[in-house]
Design an enzyme around this catalytic site. Structure first.
Site, PDB file in Angstrom:
ATOM      1  N   GLU A   1     -69.999  70.658  63.826  1.00 26.20           N
ATOM      2  CA  GLU A   1     -71.133  70.270  64.670  1.00 26.20           C
ATOM      3  C   GLU A   1     -71.474  71.399  65.637  1.00 26.20           C
ATOM      4  OE1 GLU A   1     -69.504  66.505  65.869  1.00 26.20           O
ATOM      5  OE2 GLU A   1     -69.970  65.696  63.882  1.00 26.20           O
TER       6      GLU A   1
ATOM      7  N   GLU B   1     -62.980  70.072  56.521  1.00 24.69           N
ATOM      8  CA  GLU B   1     -63.952  69.005  56.744  1.00 24.69           C
ATOM      9  C   GLU B   1     -65.260  69.359  56.045  1.00 24.69           C
ATOM     10  OE1 GLU B   1     -63.098  66.655  60.531  1.00 24.69           O
ATOM     11  OE2 GLU B   1     -64.093  68.477  61.196  1.00 24.69           O
TER      12      GLU B   1
ATOM     13  N   ASN C   1     -60.867  62.687  67.133  1.00 23.98           N
ATOM     14  CA  ASN C   1     -61.904  63.478  67.799  1.00 23.98           C
ATOM     15  C   ASN C   1     -62.967  62.495  68.292  1.00 23.98           C
ATOM     16  OD1 ASN C   1     -63.959  65.202  68.524  1.00 23.98           O
ATOM     17  ND2 ASN C   1     -64.373  65.941  66.441  1.00 23.98           N
TER      18      ASN C   1
ATOM     19  N   HIS D   1     -65.568  73.344  65.207  1.00 24.25           N
ATOM     20  CA  HIS D   1     -66.022  72.121  64.540  1.00 24.25           C
ATOM     21  C   HIS D   1     -67.415  72.371  63.952  1.00 24.25           C
ATOM     22  CE1 HIS D   1     -67.408  68.071  63.807  1.00 24.25           C
ATOM     23  NE2 HIS D   1     -66.132  67.721  63.796  1.00 24.25           N
TER      24      HIS D   1
ATOM     25  N   GLY E   1     -69.203  61.932  59.306  1.00 25.98           N
ATOM     26  CA  GLY E   1     -70.055  60.913  59.912  1.00 25.98           C
ATOM     27  C   GLY E   1     -71.026  60.249  58.948  1.00 25.98           C
TER      28      GLY E   1
ATOM     29  N   SER F   1     -65.246  61.210  57.423  1.00 27.33           N
ATOM     30  CA  SER F   1     -65.299  59.788  57.091  1.00 27.33           C
ATOM     31  C   SER F   1     -63.938  59.206  56.696  1.00 27.33           C
ATOM     32  CB  SER F   1     -66.342  59.532  55.997  1.00 27.33           C
ATOM     33  OG  SER F   1     -67.632  59.890  56.468  1.00 27.33           O
TER      34      SER F   1
ATOM     35  N   LYS G   1     -65.465  63.026  70.099  1.00 26.73           N
ATOM     36  CA  LYS G   1     -66.804  63.630  70.221  1.00 26.73           C
ATOM     37  C   LYS G   1     -67.444  63.243  71.561  1.00 26.73           C
ATOM     38  CE  LYS G   1     -67.039  63.891  65.257  1.00 26.73           C
ATOM     39  NZ  LYS G   1     -67.821  63.902  64.034  1.00 26.73           N
TER      40      LYS G   1
HETATM   41  P1  PGA Z   1     -65.963  61.431  61.015  1.00 26.65           P
HETATM   42  O1  PGA Z   1     -65.828  62.821  61.798  1.00 26.65           O
HETATM   43  O2  PGA Z   1     -64.559  60.910  60.825  1.00 26.65           O
HETATM   44  O3  PGA Z   1     -66.780  60.553  61.912  1.00 26.65           O
HETATM   45  O4  PGA Z   1     -66.622  61.738  59.717  1.00 26.65           O
HETATM   46  C1  PGA Z   1     -64.807  63.714  61.493  1.00 26.65           C
HETATM   47  C2  PGA Z   1     -64.923  64.951  62.337  1.00 26.65           C
HETATM   48  O5  PGA Z   1     -66.047  65.373  62.619  1.00 26.65           O
HETATM   49  O6  PGA Z   1     -63.920  65.528  62.761  1.00 26.65           O
END
Ligand code: PGA
Length: 255
Positions: free
Chosen positions: A102, A172, A10, A100, A178, A217, A12
């Protein structure tokens, strides 16, 4: 039943379309046929890069799937700024991330909106990746199972048994996204087991075909621990998917 491993990058809101082309080409050079026999690899660039990435994937016959990070649930209409599943399907997009965290947290996406998106994705024969996960407060209050159960049930409401196998669920935990602070593989495996149990309650026949991913992460150093869990079939990778070397090492998690 064997479920093929699925690892999704992803990207982003990172990189313009020229960078996206380079990134997918570099990734392609680092993966061999044996890797791709073992793992289905998908990249989800920003909307502005989908056409460019589609073109290089097709021109070079890459065995890398194209994913989108979001979608609107209507096929067309007065929805300024939105992108429809019809448009994504025409671009060769095969996977669509739905809900997601976010988007849920920063853009107010509700379980009901996520469900509409997921159903629209299925209607157009694309494969949704339903994201679920608890906040740190929910985890500390020991309500992880409750939160995830409710997100899975609401996100998949109305989904027909025959469509379920094309759905993936990405667990997640929000506090792990992140932050460099990943979940313990045992805990993630237990939540994935819970997700499977919820799926079995609603879709007894198809539940075992759904791929359950861990995200938060994930990197080359910790992926193997997650992949060793019986109910974890892959990963949704954010930050570590931006670097082709690092992402290739995540994909080759057994090396
Ligand atoms: P990250 O993001 O690997 O940077 O923690 C994962 C995600 O949001 O799908």
């Amino acid at each position: 039943m064997a479920r093929k491993k699925l690892i999704v990058g992803n990207w982003k809101m990172n990189g313009h379309h020229l960078e996206a082309i380079q990134r997918v080409q570099k990734l392609h050079y680092r993966l061999g046929p044996a890797d791709l026999d073992r793992v289905e690899v998908v990249v989800a660039p920003p909307f502005t890069s989908l056409r460019s990435v589609q073109t290089v994937i097709e021109a070079d016959h890459m065995r890398i799937g194209l994913g989108a990070q979001d979608v609107h649930w209507e096929d067309q209409g007065a929805y300024t700024g939105e992108v429809s599943p019809v448009m994504l399907a025409k671009l060769g997009v095969a996977h669509v991330i739905c809900g997601h965290s976010e988007r849920r947290q920063l853009l107010g996406e509700s379980d009901q909106m996520v469900n509409l998106k997921l159903q629209a994705v299925l209607r157009h024969r694309l494969a949704p990746i339903l994201c679920v996960g608890e906040t740190l407060e929910e985890r500390e209050a020991e309500s992880t199972a409750e939160r995830v159960t409710s997100q899975v049930r609401l996100g998949l409401q109305g989904v027909h048994e025959k469509d379920l196998p094309s759905v993936s669920v990405a667990y997640e935990p929000i506090w792990a996204i992140g932050t460099g602070r990943h979940a313990a593989p045992d805990d993630a495996g237990a939540v994935a087991g819970k997700v499977r149990a919820v799926l079995r309650e609603g879709w007894e026949e198809a539940a075992d075909q759904v791929r359950i991913l861990y995200g938060g992460s994930v990197d080359a150093g910790n992926i193997a621990g997650f992949m060793a869990k019986r109910e974890i079939d892959g990963a949704l990778v954010g930050g570590a998917s931006l670097d082709p070397d690092g992402f290739a090492a995540v994909i080759r998690y057994w090396v």
